[in-house]
Design an enzyme around this catalytic site. Structure first.
Site, mmCIF file in Angstrom:
data_model
loop_
_atom_site.group_PDB
_atom_site.id
_atom_site.type_symbol
_atom_site.label_atom_id
_atom_site.label_comp_id
_atom_site.label_asym_id
_atom_site.label_seq_id
_atom_site.Cartn_x
_atom_site.Cartn_y
_atom_site.Cartn_z
ATOM 1 N N LYS A 114 -0.238 -18.382 -10.857
ATOM 2 C CA LYS A 114 1.065 -18.140 -10.223
ATOM 3 C C LYS A 114 1.234 -18.963 -8.947
ATOM 4 O O LYS A 114 2.339 -19.381 -8.623
ATOM 5 C CB LYS A 114 1.241 -16.649 -9.909
ATOM 6 C CG LYS A 114 1.414 -15.802 -11.166
ATOM 7 C CD LYS A 114 1.796 -14.376 -10.805
ATOM 8 C CE LYS A 114 1.911 -13.503 -12.030
ATOM 9 N NZ LYS A 114 2.089 -12.085 -11.694
ATOM 10 N N LYS A 195 1.146 -12.618 -26.851
ATOM 11 C CA LYS A 195 1.443 -11.193 -26.801
ATOM 12 C C LYS A 195 2.913 -10.977 -26.419
ATOM 13 O O LYS A 195 3.465 -11.753 -25.634
ATOM 14 C CB LYS A 195 0.456 -10.661 -25.754
ATOM 15 C CG LYS A 195 0.593 -9.326 -25.255
ATOM 16 C CD LYS A 195 -0.584 -9.012 -24.344
ATOM 17 C CE LYS A 195 -0.061 -8.824 -22.935
ATOM 18 N NZ LYS A 195 -0.760 -7.847 -22.149
ATOM 19 N N LYS A 198 6.910 -9.080 -20.963
ATOM 20 C CA LYS A 198 8.140 -9.088 -20.173
ATOM 21 C C LYS A 198 8.376 -10.439 -19.540
ATOM 22 O O LYS A 198 9.496 -10.801 -19.239
ATOM 23 C CB LYS A 198 8.003 -8.060 -19.040
ATOM 24 C CG LYS A 198 8.354 -6.682 -19.488
ATOM 25 C CD LYS A 198 8.183 -5.717 -18.354
ATOM 26 C CE LYS A 198 6.714 -5.566 -18.031
ATOM 27 N NZ LYS A 198 6.356 -4.297 -17.438
HETATM 28 P P1 AMP Z 1 2.659 -4.525 -17.851
HETATM 29 O O1 AMP Z 1 3.747 -3.728 -17.234
HETATM 30 O O2 AMP Z 1 3.090 -5.781 -18.529
HETATM 31 O O3 AMP Z 1 1.518 -4.752 -16.898
HETATM 32 O O4 AMP Z 1 2.057 -3.670 -19.046
HETATM 33 C C1 AMP Z 1 1.941 -2.260 -18.972
HETATM 34 C C2 AMP Z 1 1.010 -1.758 -20.022
HETATM 35 O O5 AMP Z 1 1.488 -2.137 -21.340
HETATM 36 C C3 AMP Z 1 -0.416 -2.287 -19.918
HETATM 37 O O6 AMP Z 1 -1.301 -1.199 -20.164
HETATM 38 C C4 AMP Z 1 -0.509 -3.324 -21.008
HETATM 39 O O7 AMP Z 1 -1.811 -3.445 -21.517
HETATM 40 C C5 AMP Z 1 0.440 -2.781 -22.078
HETATM 41 N N1 AMP Z 1 1.027 -3.905 -22.848
HETATM 42 C C6 AMP Z 1 1.785 -4.902 -22.348
HETATM 43 N N2 AMP Z 1 2.162 -5.765 -23.319
HETATM 44 C C7 AMP Z 1 1.606 -5.314 -24.482
HETATM 45 C C8 AMP Z 1 1.617 -5.755 -25.854
HETATM 46 N N3 AMP Z 1 2.295 -6.845 -26.225
HETATM 47 N N4 AMP Z 1 0.951 -5.039 -26.782
HETATM 48 C C9 AMP Z 1 0.272 -3.917 -26.426
HETATM 49 N N5 AMP Z 1 0.209 -3.435 -25.159
HETATM 50 C C10 AMP Z 1 0.869 -4.115 -24.185
#
Ligand code: AMP
Length: 324
Positions: A114, A195, A198
């Site tokens: 970043k 994956k 967001k």
């Molecule tokens: P984040 O807000 O992106 O940090 O993600 C929040 C939670 O969602 C974390 O526990 C991640 O591991 C899970 N997560 C995010 N993207 C995915 C995905 N594509 N598949 C499964 N779990 C996800």
């Protein structure tokens, strides 16, 4: 009793990967009272490490809280908190910074990526993995569900806790990173090698939890498949089809039956996703109409977790040599 902390960033909209990979395991853990106590934390301070809009951050924080509630997080069983409303996170952060090397923080892959993207770099981007360590350690967490992108930060938290305990006496629970039970990893529908996330600039392969049904139908209809023409799970040879099958399995909670074509597979996936998301959307609409109610749930969550967090801070202050 196992203590578990799950974090959600209030940036952008939550998607199907978040629901299947993180929110449903959280809701599942509620069904096992007496075994796991979970905290669901909205990481609003982490959102300040990059350029942000204050009005949007406040709205996103409430939105993530409302989506978590709509997806079944029960605030009587899971403490739902906004990170900034538990000031012990930031108090412990400084103390942990004093037990962390500059080089340790600077070599974090996310910081390197970043910070080299161009534009101004906030100092907090360098130190935020230590804040994440504080989020985890202040609640005496035993387990932290982490994806691959956060595993280096969890290792840092473990290293800081272990070093602090060795240098100043037993103060912290050393947390373990876990992959929650039944937490499938959901891939991007337009690019199944990455994956669902967001932060992907294009929403072409992402299913937002609040997306209208037409958008979901379109995204699934355009999902990348292959030319093999056979519906089967083959992660290396048919990643797109394998991902659609994983979504179908996760959304319908059963093994997919025989499917003759990619069109049939996509129709099944669309129906299963819609059946899962429609009630969440409806509950969300009710909650979003009353942001004051959601705000009160966060305030109550913070009040519930603060005594333990304050005890950890007191223990840390005493160990490191500060006055009461
Ligand atoms: P984040 O807000 O992106 O940090 O993600 C929040 C939670 O969602 C974390 O526990 C991640 O591991 C899970 N997560 C995010 N993207 C995915 C995905 N594509 N598949 C499964 N779990 C996800």
């Amino acid at each position: 009793m196992t203590r578990r902390l799950t974090g959600f960033q209030p940036t952008g909209h939550l998607h199907l990967g978040n629901l299947i990979g993180a929110m449903r395991p959280l809701v599942g853990a509620q069904e096992r009272p007496g075994t796991t106590h979970s905290i669901a934390m909205i990481a609003d301070l982490h959102a300040l490490t990059v350029e942000h809009d204050p009005t949007r951050l406040r709205a996103n924080t409430l939105q993530v809280a409302a989506v978590l509630l709509a997806a079944g997080v029960d605030p009587r069983r899971t403490a739902l908190i906004a990170q900034s409303q538990v000031p012990e996170h930031t108090e412990l952060h400084y103390l942990l910074e004093c037990a962390t090397g500059y080089g340790e923080a600077a070599r974090m892959i996310q910081f390197k990526e970043k910070s080299s993207a161009g534009g101004p770099v906030r100092l907090s981007l360098l130190t935020y993995p230590v804040l994440m360590g504080s989020d985890i350690l202040v609640h005496d967490s035993d387990q932290v569900p982490v994806g691959d992108d956060q595993s280096q930060h969890l290792e840092l938290a473990r290293a800081i806790a272990t070093r602090f305990n060795a240098r100043y006496g037993d103060t912290f629970t050393v947390p373990e990173g876990i992959r929650p039970e039944n937490a499938a990893r959901i891939m991007d529908l337009a690019d199944p090698a990455r994956k669902m996330s967001k932060s992907t600039p294009s929403a072409a392969g992402r299913i937002g939890l609040l997306d209208p049904p037409e958008t979901i139908r379109r995204v699934i209809a355009r999902a990348v498949t292959d030319t093999a023409g056979v519906v089967r799970a083959d992660p290396a040879g048919q990643p797109g089809v394998t991902n659609l099958l994983a979504i179908l399995r996760a959304c319908s909670d059963r093994e997919p039956g025989e499917l003759s074509s990619y069109g049939a597979l996509k129709r099944e996936v669309t129906d299963a996703v819609e059946a899962l998301l429609a009630p969440i959307r409806a509950r969300y609409a009710e909650l979003a109409a009353d942001p004051g109610h959601v705000g009160r749930i966060l305030t109550e969550g913070a009040a519930r977790v603060r005594p333990r967090a304050a005890a950890t801070v007191r223990r840390t202050r005493a160990a490191i040599g500060l006055l009461d």
